[in-house]
Design a protein around this motif. Structure first.
Motif, mmCIF file in Angstrom:
data_model
loop_
_atom_site.group_PDB
_atom_site.id
_atom_site.type_symbol
_atom_site.label_atom_id
_atom_site.label_comp_id
_atom_site.label_asym_id
_atom_site.label_seq_id
_atom_site.Cartn_x
_atom_site.Cartn_y
_atom_site.Cartn_z
ATOM 1 N N LEU A 147 -34.117 -44.572 1.319
ATOM 2 C CA LEU A 147 -34.259 -45.145 0.168
ATOM 3 C C LEU A 147 -35.628 -44.845 -0.262
ATOM 4 O O LEU A 147 -36.792 -45.056 0.203
ATOM 5 N N ARG A 148 -35.617 -45.001 -1.770
ATOM 6 C CA ARG A 148 -37.207 -44.730 -2.290
ATOM 7 C C ARG A 148 -37.573 -46.002 -2.793
ATOM 8 O O ARG A 148 -38.854 -46.174 -3.281
ATOM 9 N N ILE A 149 -36.946 -47.242 -2.737
ATOM 10 C CA ILE A 149 -37.337 -48.570 -3.027
ATOM 11 C C ILE A 149 -36.744 -49.626 -2.288
ATOM 12 O O ILE A 149 -35.319 -49.533 -2.296
ATOM 13 N N GLY A 150 -37.478 -50.622 -1.913
ATOM 14 C CA GLY A 150 -37.009 -51.913 -1.364
ATOM 15 C C GLY A 150 -37.342 -53.179 -1.842
ATOM 16 O O GLY A 150 -38.635 -53.355 -2.340
ATOM 17 N N PHE A 208 -41.548 -62.343 -5.149
ATOM 18 C CA PHE A 208 -40.922 -60.911 -4.823
ATOM 19 C C PHE A 208 -41.795 -60.368 -3.993
ATOM 20 O O PHE A 208 -42.875 -60.432 -3.738
ATOM 21 N N GLY A 209 -40.859 -59.466 -3.075
ATOM 22 C CA GLY A 209 -41.687 -58.409 -2.123
ATOM 23 C C GLY A 209 -40.995 -56.918 -2.316
ATOM 24 O O GLY A 209 -39.914 -56.975 -2.814
ATOM 25 N N VAL A 210 -41.841 -56.059 -2.506
ATOM 26 C CA VAL A 210 -41.429 -54.618 -2.743
ATOM 27 C C VAL A 210 -41.945 -53.467 -1.676
ATOM 28 O O VAL A 210 -43.137 -53.587 -1.319
ATOM 29 N N LEU A 211 -41.033 -52.690 -1.147
ATOM 30 C CA LEU A 211 -41.495 -51.597 -0.437
ATOM 31 C C LEU A 211 -41.531 -50.312 -1.095
ATOM 32 O O LEU A 211 -40.138 -49.932 -1.712
ATOM 33 N N ASP A 212 -42.263 -49.568 -0.823
ATOM 34 C CA ASP A 212 -42.106 -47.964 -1.396
ATOM 35 C C ASP A 212 -41.453 -47.067 -0.524
ATOM 36 O O ASP A 212 -41.046 -47.576 0.756
ATOM 37 N N GLU A 213 -41.238 -46.064 -0.912
ATOM 38 C CA GLU A 213 -40.972 -44.858 -0.021
ATOM 39 C C GLU A 213 -41.523 -44.942 1.339
ATOM 40 O O GLU A 213 -42.729 -45.044 1.485
ATOM 41 N N GLY A 214 -40.671 -44.734 2.445
ATOM 42 C CA GLY A 214 -41.129 -44.763 3.971
ATOM 43 C C GLY A 214 -41.114 -46.221 4.069
ATOM 44 O O GLY A 214 -41.829 -46.227 5.389
ATOM 45 N N GLY A 215 -40.949 -47.166 3.521
ATOM 46 C CA GLY A 215 -40.925 -48.611 3.859
ATOM 47 C C GLY A 215 -42.405 -49.294 3.840
ATOM 48 O O GLY A 215 -42.602 -50.165 4.466
ATOM 49 N N ASP A 216 -43.348 -48.525 2.923
ATOM 50 C CA ASP A 216 -44.589 -49.064 2.821
ATOM 51 C C ASP A 216 -44.695 -50.406 1.914
ATOM 52 O O ASP A 216 -44.402 -50.200 0.752
#
Length: 469
Positions: free
Chosen positions: A241-244, A254-262
Motif C-alpha cells: 500500500l502507498r498510504i496508511g 491523525f496518524g499517517v504512514l508513507d510507502e514502506g510503512g514509514d
C-alpha cells in the motif's frame, strides 16, 4: 475526600472507578447544566461518547442529569467522533455538548469534555466557571436526587450529516482516480464506521483494521503514534500500500504512514498541507499553530505570504481563529488540525482525507513531497521528549524554568517566549520549549533545528538541563 474535578487542555480525565465514577459524572453534568441555563433558559445539549468501557452508560447518566434540569437532550445512539459532535452542535444550533471520552489515553481512563455552542472546546473562562460550580456542589454535599425527564431525551444519529459535509471538504474523486488503496487503522476507536465508511461509499479501495470495539484497545494506547501502528505497517508492506491512515480513540487526532510503512510526523504533514491547500485551492489568509508546533509552518506561510499566528497549547485557542475565518488551517504538533469553513475542533478524519488527497493529487510519496518542500523553504526537524521527574525536584525544575535564561548549550538566546512554558529561540533559527505538566511530574521538552544531528544534541542537553541541579 471528594475528588477534585479539573478541566485540563481538553476536558477532565481520570481513571475509571477511581475518580471517574457515575457520581462524579453526575456532579460534572449538574454543574454544566447550571452554567448552560445561565446563558439560555431553554437550552438543548448534545451528549456523545466514545468506545471506552461503559462510555454509553456514562453518557446516558449525563443525559438524565441534564433532563432533570429541563434541558432538551440529544443523546447519540452510538459511539461518535469528537469532530462529529462539533459539527452537530454547529449545524443544529445547539447550546453545547457533553462528550464522554478520554481521547488517546490508555483504556483505564475515561473523561468528560464540554464544547460550547460554537462547536469549540470550552475556553478556560467557561471551564473555570464549571469547576467553581462543581466545588460549590461538593461543599453542599450535593447528590443527584431530582427526577430525570425522559421525554426530553431524544436518541439521534449524527454521523450521516457529518460525513456528507466531509465529502464537500476533501476531493475524494482525486483519491479514487489515483487508484490508491488506503490502509486504515481505527485503533478500536470512534473513527470506526466513519473514515472507513466515507472511503467505501466513494469507491476507494481500503484495507481496514481494528474497527471492532475493544475497551482495552488491543492492549495499546489508542494513539496514532509510530509505536502503536506496527500492525498497519505490516499490512502496508505485505499488500504494498502507498498510504496508511489512523485515528485515535475519539478520532480528533491523525496518524499517517508513507510507502514502506514509514511514519510521517504530524508537524511535517501540517506544514505540507498548508503548502498543498494554497497550491490546489488558491486559498489566502492566515495560518495558526501552537507555541509547541514546528516553525516549518512559519516558513511555508512566509513563502506564500500568509499571516502566521501563534497560540498557547490547546486547540481551543486555534478554534477561535477558525471561527473568525481568519486562517486557512490551524494545527498543533500533537496531530490536530482543522481548516477554514470547518468546525473549530481537531478533526483526525478530515486530516486523513486531506493527506490522502494530497498524496493522490501530487502523485509522489509523502517523503518525496516533504523533500520538495524542504528544497523550497529549507529543512527543519522537530521532536518532543517527556522528561519524568522525581517529585522531590519538580518544584526546583519549575523554578528553573521560570528564571531568565540567556544561554543554552553554547548558543545565545535571542528571545524568550512565555506564551506557554519557556520557549528559547536562538540566532541560528533553532529553538527549544519546556512546559511542566500540571497533573504529573513530567516536563515536556520540544526542540527544533535545521539538522538531525543538531536536534539530537539539543534533546540530550535539554534532558540534562532539566534534570540536573
Amino acid at each position: 475526600m471528594a475528588a477534585k474535578i479539573t478541566f485540563g487542555t481538553s476536558g477532565w480525565r481520570a481513571i475509571i472507578a477511581d475518580e471517574f465514577t457515575f457520581a462524579n459524572v453526575r456532579l460534572a453534568a449538574e454543574a454544566i447544566a447550571r452554567c448552560v441555563k445561565r446563558r439560555n433558559g431553554a437550552p438543548a445539549v448534545l451528549v456523545g461518547y466514545d468506545t471506552r468501557f461503559a462510555s454509553e452508560h456514562f453518557g446516558r447518566e449525563a443525559a438524565r442529569v441534564l433532563s432533570s434540569q429541563n434541558i432538551r437532550v440529544k443523546l447519540c445512539a452510538q459511539a461518535v467522533p469528537t469532530p462529529a459532535v462539533a459539527f452537530a452542535i454547529v449545524s443544529q444550533k445547539l447550546d453545547g455538548a457533553i462528550n464522554i471520552t478520554a481521547s488517546h489515553n490508555p483504556g483505564e481512563y475515561n473523561g468528560l469534555k464540554f464544547s460550547t455552542s460554537d462547536g469549540a472546546p470550552a475556553l478556560p473562562e467557561v471551564t473555570k466557571e464549571i469547576e467553581k460550580e462543581i466545588e460549590q456542589l461538593q461543599a453542599a454535599q450535593w447528590e443527584f436526587a431530582a427526577k430525570p425527564n425522559e421525554s426530553l431525551i431524544e436518541m439521534v444519529e449524527i454521523g450521516p450529516a457529518y460525513l456528507r459535509d466531509l465529502a464537500t471538504k476533501a476531493d475524494l474523486k482525486k483519491i479514487r482516480d489515483a487508484k490508491l488503496t488506503v490502509g486504515y487503522d481505527a485503533l478500536h476507536g470512534a473513527g470506526a464506521g466513519y473514515l472507513d465508511r466515507i472511503i467505501h461509499d466513494n469507491g476507494i479501495p481500503a484495507v481496514v483494521l481494528h474497527i471492532d470495539r475493544d475497551v482495552y484497545f488491543g492492549g495499546h494506547h489508542p494513539e496514532p503514534a509510530d509505536e502503536q501502528l506496527a500492525e498497519l505497517k505490516h499490512v502496508m508492506n505485505e499488500k504494498r500500500l502507498r498510504i496508511g491512515l489512523a485515528t485515535d480513540g475519539d478520532a480528533d487526532r491523525f496518524g499517517v504512514l508513507d510507502e514502506g510503512g514509514d511514519f510521517m510526523y504530524p508537524n511535517q504533514l501540517i506544514a505540507m498541507l498548508v503548502d498543498y491547500l494554497v497550491e490546489s485551492r488558491a486559498w489566502k489568509g492566515g495560518v495558526a499553530r501552537t507555541v509547541a508546533t514546528t516553525h516549518l509552518i512559519d516558513r511555508v506561510a512566509k513563502l506564500h505570504g500568509l499571516e502566521l499566528l501563534e497560540t498557547p497549547v490547546g486547540f481551543k485557542y486555534i478554534g477561535e481563529y477558525i471561527k473568525e475565518g481568519r486562517i486557512i488551517l490551524g494545527g498543533e504538533e500533537s496531530a490536530g488540525l482543522s481548516i477554514r469553513g470547518h468546525v473549530p475542533e481537531k478533526d483526525g478524519i478530515l486530516a486523513c482525507l486531506l493527506i490522502a488527497e494530497m498524496r493522490a493529487s501530487r502523485g509522489k510519496s509523502l517523503k518525496n513531497q516533504l523533500n520538495d518542500l524542504f528544497s523550497k523553504v529549507g529543512a527543519v526537524y522537530n521532536q518532543r521528549l517527556n522528561v519524568k521527574l522525581d517529585p522531590a525536584i519538580s518544584a526546583r525544575v519549575k523554578q528553573k524554568i521560570a528564571s531568565d535564561v540567556r544561554e543554552f548549550h553554547g548558543r545565545r538566546v535571542v528571545k524568550e517566549n512565555r506564551v506557554d512554558g519557556l520557549k528559547l529561540l536562538f540566532d541560528d533559527g533553532s529553538w527549544v520549549l519546556m512546559r511542566p505538566s500540571g497533573t504529573e511530574p513530567v516536563v515536556r521538552f520540544y526542540a527544533e533545528s535545521t539538522s538531525r544531528e543538531d536536534l539530537e544534541k539539543l534533546l540530550e542537553y535539554g534532558r540534562q538541563w532539566i534534570t540536573e541541579a
